[in-house]
Enzyme design. Structure first.
Site, PDB file in Angstrom:
ATOM      1  N   ASP A  31      -4.248  -1.756   4.594  1.00 44.12           N
ATOM      2  CA  ASP A  31      -4.160  -0.628   5.522  1.00 44.12           C
ATOM      3  C   ASP A  31      -3.288  -0.972   6.731  1.00 44.12           C
ATOM      4  O   ASP A  31      -3.210  -2.136   7.129  1.00 44.12           O
ATOM      5  CB  ASP A  31      -5.586  -0.262   5.976  1.00 44.12           C
ATOM      6  CG  ASP A  31      -5.651   1.129   6.570  1.00 44.12           C
ATOM      7  OD1 ASP A  31      -4.658   1.884   6.467  1.00 44.12           O
ATOM      8  OD2 ASP A  31      -6.698   1.475   7.146  1.00 44.12           O
ATOM      9  N   ASN A  80       0.116   0.026   7.369  1.00 44.34           N
ATOM     10  CA  ASN A  80       1.592  -0.010   7.312  1.00 44.34           C
ATOM     11  C   ASN A  80       2.204   1.031   8.249  1.00 44.34           C
ATOM     12  O   ASN A  80       3.206   0.766   8.920  1.00 44.34           O
ATOM     13  CB  ASN A  80       2.085   0.292   5.888  1.00 44.34           C
ATOM     14  CG  ASN A  80       1.695  -0.783   4.906  1.00 44.34           C
ATOM     15  OD1 ASN A  80       1.290  -1.864   5.295  1.00 44.34           O
ATOM     16  ND2 ASN A  80       1.812  -0.474   3.615  1.00 44.34           N
ATOM     17  N   ASN A  83      -3.993   9.423  -1.460  1.00 44.56           N
ATOM     18  CA  ASN A  83      -2.597   9.262  -0.999  1.00 44.56           C
ATOM     19  C   ASN A  83      -1.667  10.307  -1.625  1.00 44.56           C
ATOM     20  O   ASN A  83      -0.549  10.510  -1.149  1.00 44.56           O
ATOM     21  CB  ASN A  83      -2.046   7.866  -1.319  1.00 44.56           C
ATOM     22  CG  ASN A  83      -2.660   6.756  -0.497  1.00 44.56           C
ATOM     23  OD1 ASN A  83      -2.692   5.604  -0.902  1.00 44.56           O
ATOM     24  ND2 ASN A  83      -3.159   7.087   0.691  1.00 44.56           N
ATOM     25  N   ARG A 102      -0.076  12.783   0.729  1.00 37.90           N
ATOM     26  CA  ARG A 102       0.937  12.396   1.732  1.00 37.90           C
ATOM     27  C   ARG A 102       2.240  13.185   1.525  1.00 37.90           C
ATOM     28  O   ARG A 102       2.477  13.719   0.437  1.00 37.90           O
ATOM     29  CB  ARG A 102       1.234  10.902   1.585  1.00 37.90           C
ATOM     30  CG  ARG A 102       0.000  10.079   1.874  1.00 37.90           C
ATOM     31  CD  ARG A 102       0.292   8.922   2.739  1.00 37.90           C
ATOM     32  NE  ARG A 102      -0.959   8.364   3.218  1.00 37.90           N
ATOM     33  CZ  ARG A 102      -1.068   7.188   3.803  1.00 37.90           C
ATOM     34  NH1 ARG A 102      -0.001   6.443   3.970  1.00 37.90           N
ATOM     35  NH2 ARG A 102      -2.221   6.755   4.240  1.00 37.90           N
ATOM     36  N   ARG A 105     -10.180  -5.779   4.072  1.00 37.27           N
ATOM     37  CA  ARG A 105      -9.479  -4.588   4.544  1.00 37.27           C
ATOM     38  C   ARG A 105      -8.787  -4.933   5.853  1.00 37.27           C
ATOM     39  O   ARG A 105      -9.388  -5.551   6.733  1.00 37.27           O
ATOM     40  CB  ARG A 105     -10.442  -3.421   4.759  1.00 37.27           C
ATOM     41  CG  ARG A 105      -9.699  -2.186   5.226  1.00 37.27           C
ATOM     42  CD  ARG A 105     -10.512  -0.920   5.162  1.00 37.27           C
ATOM     43  NE  ARG A 105      -9.640   0.202   5.468  1.00 37.27           N
ATOM     44  CZ  ARG A 105      -9.782   1.424   5.000  1.00 37.27           C
ATOM     45  NH1 ARG A 105     -10.767   1.708   4.185  1.00 37.27           N
ATOM     46  NH2 ARG A 105      -8.934   2.383   5.339  1.00 37.27           N
TER      47      ARG A 105
HETATM   48  C1  FPP Z   1      -1.833   1.891   3.907  1.00 40.14           C
HETATM   49  O1  FPP Z   1      -1.097   2.042   5.076  1.00 40.14           O
HETATM   50  C2  FPP Z   1      -0.994   1.541   2.793  1.00 40.14           C
HETATM   51  C3  FPP Z   1      -0.711   2.356   1.759  1.00 40.14           C
HETATM   52  C4  FPP Z   1      -1.203   3.745   1.642  1.00 40.14           C
HETATM   53  C5  FPP Z   1       0.145   1.917   0.666  1.00 40.14           C
HETATM   54  C6  FPP Z   1       0.129   0.452   0.373  1.00 40.14           C
HETATM   55  C7  FPP Z   1       1.299   0.186  -0.447  1.00 40.14           C
HETATM   56  C8  FPP Z   1       2.133  -0.852  -0.348  1.00 40.14           C
HETATM   57  C9  FPP Z   1       1.942  -2.016   0.529  1.00 40.14           C
HETATM   58  C10 FPP Z   1       3.365  -0.839  -1.155  1.00 40.14           C
HETATM   59  C11 FPP Z   1       3.209  -0.681  -2.654  1.00 40.14           C
HETATM   60  C12 FPP Z   1       2.500  -1.804  -3.292  1.00 40.14           C
HETATM   61  C13 FPP Z   1       3.001  -2.676  -4.196  1.00 40.14           C
HETATM   62  C14 FPP Z   1       2.067  -3.606  -4.841  1.00 40.14           C
HETATM   63  C15 FPP Z   1       4.394  -2.754  -4.561  1.00 40.14           C
HETATM   64  P1  FPP Z   1      -1.112   3.455   5.780  1.00 40.14           P
HETATM   65  O2  FPP Z   1       0.157   4.134   5.447  1.00 40.14           O
HETATM   66  O3  FPP Z   1      -2.347   4.198   5.427  1.00 40.14           O
HETATM   67  O4  FPP Z   1      -1.140   3.001   7.282  1.00 40.14           O
HETATM   68  P2  FPP Z   1      -1.743   3.817   8.507  1.00 40.14           P
HETATM   69  O5  FPP Z   1      -3.225   3.953   8.247  1.00 40.14           O
HETATM   70  O6  FPP Z   1      -1.449   2.933   9.661  1.00 40.14           O
HETATM   71  O7  FPP Z   1      -1.030   5.122   8.556  1.00 40.14           O
END
Ligand code: FPP
Length: 249
Positions: free
Chosen positions: A21, A23, A69, A72, A186
């Site tokens: 979580d 990104n 997701n 999104r 997490r």
């Molecule tokens: C959460 O961050 C992350 C995700 C919804 C996607 C995770 C995916 C990856 C790291 C890339 C794909 C994976 C592989 C194995 C190639 P968020 O966007 O919910 O962050 P936020 O809560 O800060 O908005």
């Protein structure tokens, strides 16, 4: 922390599942688009898999894309799918060299064709690998997985309606040939499971890191493993029962 003590090394989880979580927040704090955070997040997947190999954690499961997701924005979803494709194209060589077997859980029919194809091809190519296990949860939701498992179980047992035993039912989950996760990590400081491995997590230890996923580096992973290694897992027993010497006569 960058090293595990010998006692910690003796008490490592076999299966670590990660909810990656933060990104988006990581990118926002740098005034960058969300996909920049996801791209950085993928780089971190490599680092975590390498650390797992280095210390000897044979099973890693990543919550890469949840059923939720799907809500999104279209550009973010397609960006994530392209990152997944890029990741698998780049990693297939080292997966074969290192003996990493790829699996996926979730409803792959909900992925775009190009993403489903590369996931399925990589699963097929790596199915003989036996050293390490990387599982991607893709278009995954635990409740939906359980409903699919019940449907498959009922199909095989339609003539004898009965309450199944857990050991007879659990192979119908998509994690059927994986051990239950011992540790769920997490990132980003959120204390919830968000529809991830709800039944498989029955006895899992949970570790929440305040770091956003792109910042969850080798040292942070080692710290989570060390924290796990120091915990006492009782599985419903008392501490005394756990430490009681086993009498064979
Ligand atoms: C959460 O961050 C992350 C995700 C919804 C996607 C995770 C995916 C990856 C790291 C890339 C794909 C994976 C592989 C194995 C190639 P968020 O966007 O919910 O962050 P936020 O809560 O800060 O908005």
């Amino acid at each position: 922390m960058n090293q595990l003590s010998p006692e910690e090394k003796n008490n490592l989880p076999r299966h670590v599942a990660l909810i990656m979580d933060g990104n988006g927040r990581w990118a926002k704090s740098r005034r960058m688009p969300r996909l920049f955070g996801h791209r950085k997040g993928v780089e971190n997947v490599r680092s975590v898999v390498n650390t797992a190999k280095e210390v000897g954690v044979p099973y890693i499961t990543l919550y890469a894309f949840s059923t939720e997701n799907q809500n999104r924005p279209r550009e973010e979803k397609s960006g994530l799918m392209k990152l997944l494709e890029e990741f698998l194209k780049k990693e297939i060589r080292s997966m074969m060299e290192d003996g990493i077997r790829l699996r996926a859980i979730g409803d792959l029919s909900g992925l775009p064709d190009f993403a489903r194809d590369i996931v399925e091809n990589t699963i097929e190519q790596t199915k003989g690998n036996k050293n390490w296990n990387l599982t991607l949860a893709l278009n995954y939701g635990s409740r939906q997985e359980v409903l699919r498992a019940i449907a498959r179980y009922n199909r095989d047992h339609s003539s004898t309606p009965h309450l199944p035993k857990w050991d007879d039912f659990s192979p119908y989950l998509e994690t059927g040939d994986l051990p239950d996760p011992d540790l769920i990590i997490r990132t980003s400081g959120e204390f919830r499971l968000s529809n991830f491995l709800l039944l498989q997590a029955a006895y899992a230890e949970i570790f929440v890191s305040p770091l956003h996923w792109p910042d969850f580096d080798r040292n942070a992973f080692i710290e989570a493993l060390a924290n796990y290694a120091r915990r006492e897992r009782r599985f419903g027993k008392t501490s005394e029962q756990i430490h009681q010497p086993i009498h064979t006569s």
